[in-house]
Design an enzyme around this catalytic site. Sequence first.
Site, mmCIF file in Angstrom:
data_model
loop_
_atom_site.group_PDB
_atom_site.id
_atom_site.type_symbol
_atom_site.label_atom_id
_atom_site.label_comp_id
_atom_site.label_asym_id
_atom_site.label_seq_id
_atom_site.Cartn_x
_atom_site.Cartn_y
_atom_site.Cartn_z
ATOM 1 N N ARG A 74 0.858 -1.188 0.000
ATOM 2 C CA ARG A 74 0.000 0.000 0.000
ATOM 3 C C ARG A 74 0.895 1.239 0.000
ATOM 4 O O ARG A 74 1.754 1.391 0.868
ATOM 5 C CB ARG A 74 -0.905 0.000 1.229
ATOM 6 N N ASP A 136 -13.750 -5.497 -2.903
ATOM 7 C CA ASP A 136 -14.793 -4.607 -2.375
ATOM 8 C C ASP A 136 -15.821 -4.191 -3.436
ATOM 9 O O ASP A 136 -16.908 -3.755 -3.092
ATOM 10 C CB ASP A 136 -14.167 -3.332 -1.788
ATOM 11 N N GLU A 231 -17.846 -4.979 7.432
ATOM 12 C CA GLU A 231 -16.866 -4.385 8.358
ATOM 13 C C GLU A 231 -17.066 -2.879 8.520
ATOM 14 O O GLU A 231 -16.661 -2.305 9.518
ATOM 15 C CB GLU A 231 -15.443 -4.691 7.902
HETATM 16 O O1 F6P Z 1 -9.663 -3.332 -0.109
HETATM 17 C C1 F6P Z 1 -9.597 -4.687 0.162
HETATM 18 C C2 F6P Z 1 -9.624 -4.949 1.641
HETATM 19 O O2 F6P Z 1 -9.532 -6.321 1.855
HETATM 20 C C3 F6P Z 1 -10.832 -4.369 2.366
HETATM 21 O O3 F6P Z 1 -11.981 -5.158 2.216
HETATM 22 C C4 F6P Z 1 -10.310 -4.291 3.780
HETATM 23 O O4 F6P Z 1 -10.967 -3.266 4.488
HETATM 24 C C5 F6P Z 1 -8.868 -3.947 3.587
HETATM 25 O O5 F6P Z 1 -8.535 -4.330 2.260
HETATM 26 C C6 F6P Z 1 -7.928 -4.635 4.532
HETATM 27 O O6 F6P Z 1 -6.669 -4.090 4.328
HETATM 28 P P1 F6P Z 1 -5.307 -4.729 4.836
HETATM 29 O O7 F6P Z 1 -5.037 -5.950 4.019
HETATM 30 O O8 F6P Z 1 -4.307 -3.659 4.601
HETATM 31 O O9 F6P Z 1 -5.516 -5.090 6.274
#
Ligand code: F6P
Length: 357
Positions: A74, A136, A231
Amino acid sequence: MKRIGMLTSGGDCQALNAAMRGVVKTLDNAKEDVEIYGFLDGYRGLIYGDFRMLTGGDFSGILTKGGTILGTSRTPFKTIKDPDENGLDKVEAMKQNYYKLKLDCLVILGGNGTHKTANLLREEGLNVVTLPKTIDNDLWGTDMTFGFQSAVNIATEAIDCIHTTAASHGRVFIVEVMGHKVGWLTLNAGMASGADIILIPEIPYDIDKVIEKIEERDRKGSRFTIIAVAEGAISKEDAKLSKKEYKKKMENYPYPSVSYEVAAKIQEKTGREVRVTVPGHTQRGGSPCPYDRVFASRLGAEAGKLILDGQYGFMVGYKNREIVRVPLDEVAGKLKYLSPDATIVQEAKLLGISFGD
Ligand code: F6P
């Protein structure tokens, strides 16, 4: 000869490899002479010039493989213009690497944040083609993203498994489904698995309405209730708070996530036994489902065609059952929410599913 940079950014999902394979196969099939520069771990690879040359062999046998052969990370858009810890201008560094390698274009696979940066690179003069990934399904400009259907399958299976144990014990079970700020995944998995109550961010819930539904089921002799909670689900009271007030509330939030709050409130008000299950990242893992393999391959093929046509600045999307080219500046920075008035929501209500509203 075309020199193509490729990267996957943001949270991974199923069918990233299938999509990249689709691009490369299309170019190969058109007898286009290409050099593929695979940037590692998303934009980080492009910023720091960390790449690997990829050949046809790298794309062989990956149609069914989950994750991404390039790795991902990210790189938040909101800090992309800030210098890194050593003072490096990240946007300038990406441009320098692009020009140094004499790339003809970048193929970027990602979700919302990724598209904002991709559009910025386009504005800076780079040739960019993007592909819409995310479980998502919240990306503007496309009716569907790849990864979504695979995640629906996994979340559905999780709720299916809960069904049998919920029935045996006569308990209330909550399954928390991913989806970030939108309810697409929860609604689809919830409907597919016969959830009785579905709570999504776009329809703030009233806990008393949730309890009403549980009690209605009790009266009808159903021993259990299944609640699919996104969530990002939010109560009606919290939805009324300003951004600042909500942020403050969340600083002292006593629960690991919203599902535990819903569970605690049901338990407190009814004395019923409530259990929470969070399938979490399993929803992004494993092999893509057949739908996503086909879908990502189709999107990849169109991205390959864009490159062959020398058409840049587009995301390949899906509208009204057709693969389409969507200008990147129309996509970047917008979330695709699920409308509370969508027919699927109305149909779910006709089926007796409660949204707690
Ligand atoms: O955007 C995809 C996703 O899996 C979302 O559904 C979730 O909120 C987020 O990424 C989780 O992010 P990470 O893998 O950084 O914990």
